[in-house]
Motif scaffolding. Sequence first.
Motif, PDB file in Angstrom:
ATOM      1  N   CYS A  81       0.812  -1.220   0.000  1.00 57.27           N
ATOM      2  CA  CYS A  81       0.000   0.000   0.000  1.00 57.27           C
ATOM      3  C   CYS A  81       0.846   1.272   0.000  1.00 57.27           C
ATOM      4  CB  CYS A  81      -0.962   0.012   1.188  1.00 57.27           C
ATOM      5  SG  CYS A  81      -0.216   0.377   2.789  1.00 57.27           S
ATOM      6  N   VAL A  82       2.128   1.177   0.332  1.00 60.09           N
ATOM      7  CA  VAL A  82       2.968   2.382   0.382  1.00 60.09           C
ATOM      8  C   VAL A  82       3.757   2.561  -0.914  1.00 60.09           C
ATOM      9  CG1 VAL A  82       3.184   2.137   2.890  1.00 60.09           C
ATOM     10  CG2 VAL A  82       5.009   1.245   1.421  1.00 60.09           C
ATOM     11  N   TYR A  83       3.492   1.748  -1.901  1.00 62.35           N
ATOM     12  CA  TYR A  83       4.266   1.728  -3.145  1.00 62.35           C
ATOM     13  C   TYR A  83       4.467   3.121  -3.742  1.00 62.35           C
ATOM     14  CZ  TYR A  83       5.194   0.842  -8.119  1.00 62.35           C
ATOM     15  OH  TYR A  83       5.711   0.852  -9.382  1.00 62.35           O
ATOM     16  N   GLY A  84       3.428   3.946  -3.798  1.00 58.36           N
ATOM     17  CA  GLY A  84       3.510   5.216  -4.506  1.00 58.36           C
ATOM     18  C   GLY A  84       3.746   6.434  -3.637  1.00 58.36           C
ATOM     19  N   LEU A  85       4.026   6.252  -2.352  1.00 55.68           N
ATOM     20  CA  LEU A  85       4.083   7.401  -1.444  1.00 55.68           C
ATOM     21  C   LEU A  85       5.290   8.309  -1.651  1.00 55.68           C
ATOM     22  CD1 LEU A  85       2.914   5.835   1.954  1.00 55.68           C
ATOM     23  CD2 LEU A  85       1.563   7.045   0.220  1.00 55.68           C
ATOM     24  N   GLN A  86       6.331   7.805  -2.289  1.00 49.70           N
ATOM     25  CA  GLN A  86       7.538   8.617  -2.481  1.00 49.70           C
ATOM     26  C   GLN A  86       7.716   9.051  -3.933  1.00 49.70           C
ATOM     27  OE1 GLN A  86      10.428   5.933  -0.489  1.00 49.70           O
ATOM     28  NE2 GLN A  86      10.717   7.598   0.983  1.00 49.70           N
ATOM     29  N   THR A  87       6.636   9.074  -4.684  1.00 47.01           N
ATOM     30  CA  THR A  87       6.715   9.501  -6.074  1.00 47.01           C
ATOM     31  C   THR A  87       5.453  10.240  -6.447  1.00 47.01           C
ATOM     32  OG1 THR A  87       6.936   8.727  -8.357  1.00 47.01           O
ATOM     33  CG2 THR A  87       5.765   7.306  -6.838  1.00 47.01           C
ATOM     34  N   ASP A  88       5.535  11.097  -7.443  1.00 44.71           N
ATOM     35  CA  ASP A  88       4.340  11.813  -7.882  1.00 44.71           C
ATOM     36  C   ASP A  88       3.810  11.273  -9.209  1.00 44.71           C
ATOM     37  OD1 ASP A  88       6.251  12.683  -9.628  1.00 44.71           O
ATOM     38  OD2 ASP A  88       6.110  14.812  -9.138  1.00 44.71           O
ATOM     39  N   ASP A  89       4.271  10.089  -9.613  1.00 37.71           N
ATOM     40  CA  ASP A  89       3.778   9.514 -10.872  1.00 37.71           C
ATOM     41  C   ASP A  89       2.877   8.313 -10.642  1.00 37.71           C
ATOM     42  OD1 ASP A  89       5.529   7.542 -10.102  1.00 37.71           O
ATOM     43  OD2 ASP A  89       6.782   7.623 -11.896  1.00 37.71           O
ATOM     44  N   HIS A  90       2.469   8.107  -9.391  1.00 39.09           N
ATOM     45  CA  HIS A  90       1.541   7.022  -9.091  1.00 39.09           C
ATOM     46  C   HIS A  90       0.529   7.505  -8.068  1.00 39.09           C
ATOM     47  CE1 HIS A  90       0.046   2.945  -8.301  1.00 39.09           C
ATOM     48  NE2 HIS A  90       0.006   3.322  -7.029  1.00 39.09           N
ATOM     49  N   TRP A  91      -0.750   7.407  -8.441  1.00 41.37           N
ATOM     50  CA  TRP A  91      -1.833   7.767  -7.532  1.00 41.37           C
ATOM     51  C   TRP A  91      -2.853   6.638  -7.533  1.00 41.37           C
ATOM     52  CZ3 TRP A  91      -1.173  12.173  -4.757  1.00 41.37           C
ATOM     53  CH2 TRP A  91      -0.295  13.133  -5.259  1.00 41.37           C
ATOM     54  N   PRO A  92      -3.605   6.480  -6.456  1.00 42.81           N
ATOM     55  CA  PRO A  92      -4.666   5.463  -6.463  1.00 42.81           C
ATOM     56  C   PRO A  92      -5.606   5.681  -7.643  1.00 42.81           C
ATOM     57  CG  PRO A  92      -4.351   6.345  -4.248  1.00 42.81           C
ATOM     58  CD  PRO A  92      -3.526   7.192  -5.163  1.00 42.81           C
ATOM     59  N   GLY A  93      -6.021   4.602  -8.278  1.00 41.00           N
ATOM     60  CA  GLY A  93      -6.818   4.714  -9.499  1.00 41.00           C
ATOM     61  C   GLY A  93      -8.314   4.825  -9.290  1.00 41.00           C
ATOM     62  N   MET A  94      -8.769   4.779  -8.052  1.00 37.45           N
ATOM     63  CA  MET A  94     -10.189   4.871  -7.757  1.00 37.45           C
ATOM     64  C   MET A  94     -10.487   6.159  -6.980  1.00 37.45           C
ATOM     65  SD  MET A  94     -11.509   2.219  -9.136  1.00 37.45           S
ATOM     66  CE  MET A  94     -10.549   1.064 -10.123  1.00 37.45           C
ATOM     67  N   PRO A  95     -11.679   6.697  -7.108  1.00 41.18           N
ATOM     68  CA  PRO A  95     -12.800   6.287  -7.942  1.00 41.18           C
ATOM     69  C   PRO A  95     -12.503   6.530  -9.430  1.00 41.18           C
ATOM     70  CG  PRO A  95     -13.533   7.747  -6.166  1.00 41.18           C
ATOM     71  CD  PRO A  95     -12.042   7.838  -6.237  1.00 41.18           C
ATOM     72  N   ARG A  96     -13.116   5.728 -10.272  1.00 40.57           N
ATOM     73  CA  ARG A  96     -12.922   5.904 -11.704  1.00 40.57           C
ATOM     74  C   ARG A  96     -13.377   7.291 -12.147  1.00 40.57           C
ATOM     75  NH1 ARG A  96     -14.056   0.515 -11.195  1.00 40.57           N
ATOM     76  NH2 ARG A  96     -12.841  -0.938 -12.494  1.00 40.57           N
ATOM     77  N   TYR A  97     -12.730   7.762 -13.196  1.00 39.58           N
ATOM     78  CA  TYR A  97     -13.105   9.017 -13.870  1.00 39.58           C
ATOM     79  C   TYR A  97     -12.898  10.257 -12.978  1.00 39.58           C
ATOM     80  CZ  TYR A  97     -15.837   5.204 -15.922  1.00 39.58           C
ATOM     81  OH  TYR A  97     -16.236   3.991 -16.424  1.00 39.58           O
ATOM     82  N   TYR A  98     -12.120  10.128 -11.926  1.00 39.44           N
ATOM     83  CA  TYR A  98     -11.971  11.258 -11.004  1.00 39.44           C
ATOM     84  C   TYR A  98     -10.502  11.416 -10.608  1.00 39.44           C
ATOM     85  CZ  TYR A  98     -12.662  14.268  -6.920  1.00 39.44           C
ATOM     86  OH  TYR A  98     -12.589  15.296  -6.012  1.00 39.44           O
ATOM     87  N   ASP A  99      -9.856  12.456 -11.142  1.00 39.27           N
ATOM     88  CA  ASP A  99      -8.472  12.756 -10.787  1.00 39.27           C
ATOM     89  C   ASP A  99      -8.472  13.792  -9.666  1.00 39.27           C
ATOM     90  OD1 ASP A  99      -7.388  11.050 -12.708  1.00 39.27           O
ATOM     91  OD2 ASP A  99      -7.593  12.577 -14.266  1.00 39.27           O
ATOM     92  N   TRP A 100      -8.668  13.299  -8.447  1.00 41.38           N
ATOM     93  CA  TRP A 100      -8.796  14.214  -7.314  1.00 41.38           C
ATOM     94  C   TRP A 100      -7.515  15.003  -7.056  1.00 41.38           C
ATOM     95  CZ3 TRP A 100      -5.239  12.642  -3.697  1.00 41.38           C
ATOM     96  CH2 TRP A 100      -4.851  11.293  -3.736  1.00 41.38           C
ATOM     97  N   HIS A 101      -6.385  14.413  -7.335  1.00 42.48           N
ATOM     98  CA  HIS A 101      -5.128  15.124  -7.090  1.00 42.48           C
ATOM     99  C   HIS A 101      -4.943  16.268  -8.082  1.00 42.48           C
ATOM    100  CE1 HIS A 101      -3.271  12.795 -10.436  1.00 42.48           C
ATOM    101  NE2 HIS A 101      -4.088  11.854 -10.001  1.00 42.48           N
TER     102      HIS A 101
END
Length: 329
Positions: free
Chosen positions: A268-288
């Motif tokens: 679950c911590v895979y993407g915490l040190q990079t800005d090129d990976h974000w959780p993919g859910m909810p679909r169709y919503y780029d909250w970041h």
Amino acid sequence: MAHECDDCGESFETLTRLRLHDCGDVQSETVATASSTDESTSPSPTDERNTSVTDLDDLLDQASTGDITAIHGAVASFESALSAALEGDNSGDTYRDVFWPYHERVSDTLDEATRSEGWSLLVEVIDAYDPTADDEIPLVTPTVANAVGRNLIRTRLTEDVSAIPVAALEYLDNIAVNAPDTADTAREEVHAYGWGIGHPAHSIADRLRVRASEDIFSVNPTLEHAFYADQYAAVDLLEELVRDESIDGTLPRVTRDDMPYRRYLLDCVYGLQTDDHWPGMPRYYDWHEEFDYTFELDETVEQRIRELVEETGFGADLPNDWTFRDLGV
């Protein structure tokens, strides 16, 4: 237990069948009787699906103008269209042909209406499509969950965790508990549940503890979301779960030993040190992107994760200079 329609008095075995029933177009008793005795006059599943889809298009158009009543009608028509698509659909192609083109449209419509009207509208929809009411979850569950997830994240980022309705959190948790393993889309849309971590009236941590052994594939990505909401509360929970030896399940691997669930949670911590990976859910919503969100992992949290990996022995197969990316599965 039978459920009776307040308008026409007809009884249905499940709440879903009651919801799908439409007696708004009042028929004469003679016509109703003829329909029940002459099956040849009954509409085919294809006719029902086409009618529902046409109604759905019309209602979505009305909703786009701010017609709140049309939103409830759109959700009901979507449920009806999906139900009709299932009739005789052995391959699933017909169902998918209806679901995927409208999943985003109806989710967007619910989201926009909630932003305009507030949580009360979405809570009404949640109540109408309760995933615990029948043996099977409603067919529109993934779509409603998508809108709930979007607004859960938005509320957490713009207000406070306590502003998230408890009903919204209970709804996502109930989906995770009640949706069958085959309901992939519904189970994926609940991952935003993690943004409720720290809620004063609903303990995300308690619920994930309960679900960890039986629902690891949902708990892991939910915990990933939780780090973006509150990394300190999330690392507390991660430490507790990874140290909990009662979580003893494993994931099979072809060329290596099976992976313990507790090791899998570290993914679950895979993407915490990079800005090129974000959780993919909810679909169709780029909250970041909507909030120009940036995340910076606190050094103390990073150190706690590294110490957890070493303490539990899960670092034995990692390179000496391992990064969080090496914890990915």
